[in-house]
Write an enzyme that holds these catalytic residues in place. Sequence first.
Site, short mmCIF file in Angstrom:
data_model
loop_
_atom_site.label_atom_id
_atom_site.label_comp_id
_atom_site.label_asym_id
_atom_site.label_seq_id
_atom_site.Cartn_x
_atom_site.Cartn_y
_atom_site.Cartn_z
N HIS A 187 -20.01 -31.23 -42.15
CA HIS A 187 -18.59 -31.54 -42.38
C HIS A 187 -18.03 -30.67 -43.50
O HIS A 187 -18.79 -30.09 -44.27
CB HIS A 187 -18.43 -33.02 -42.75
CG HIS A 187 -19.16 -33.37 -44.01
ND1 HIS A 187 -20.51 -33.67 -44.01
CD2 HIS A 187 -18.76 -33.43 -45.30
CE1 HIS A 187 -20.90 -33.91 -45.26
NE2 HIS A 187 -19.86 -33.76 -46.06
N HIS A 189 -16.39 -25.66 -47.54
CA HIS A 189 -17.68 -25.16 -47.08
C HIS A 189 -18.36 -26.19 -46.19
O HIS A 189 -17.97 -27.35 -46.17
CB HIS A 189 -18.59 -24.84 -48.27
CG HIS A 189 -18.98 -26.05 -49.06
ND1 HIS A 189 -18.12 -26.64 -49.98
CD2 HIS A 189 -20.10 -26.82 -49.05
CE1 HIS A 189 -18.71 -27.70 -50.50
NE2 HIS A 189 -19.92 -27.83 -49.95
#
Length: 172
Positions: free
Chosen positions: A34, A115
């Site tokens: 995620h 990220h």
Amino acid sequence: MKLGIVIFPSKMIQDKANGLRKRYDPHYALVPPHITLKTPFETQDEQLESIVNELHTIANKTNPFTLHVGKVGSFAPVNNVLYFKVEKTPELTFLNEEMHNGFFTQEREYSFVPHLTIGQDLSDAEHADVLGRLRMKDFYYEQPIDRFHLLYQLENGTWTVHETFHLGKENN
């Protein structure tokens, strides 16, 4: 109750990340790959409805956008986390800002670096070795993003979706 707010990438991107996370991320089984919009935070059960309402407002003010994922990066020397870099679009920045202002005022531990974590809690030697190998590989993915998710943590440490919020004007 512990909550977090994330974007889940496509299954294809999750599969690529999980191929690495199985080996390099001890949190692999707790949450799917995620992009964190708001790090986990504690709240009272009675605040949940207000949080959900605020997230609907934020989602309605945010247009769908394209997610660009590519290259491998690291947060070393701060910590030995490896990740797929995610391009910091205006929409991602807006979502992150909205989730740290007004209703969600909370001190940030780190600046926002979008990220997808692929490895963490690595020794210095393992981190350097894996980072060196992964930087030589070519990773680039893009996908449309039209939603984000409010997660809550279960007693066993795993995370599950409480509610999904669609970007743009929602059909109420």
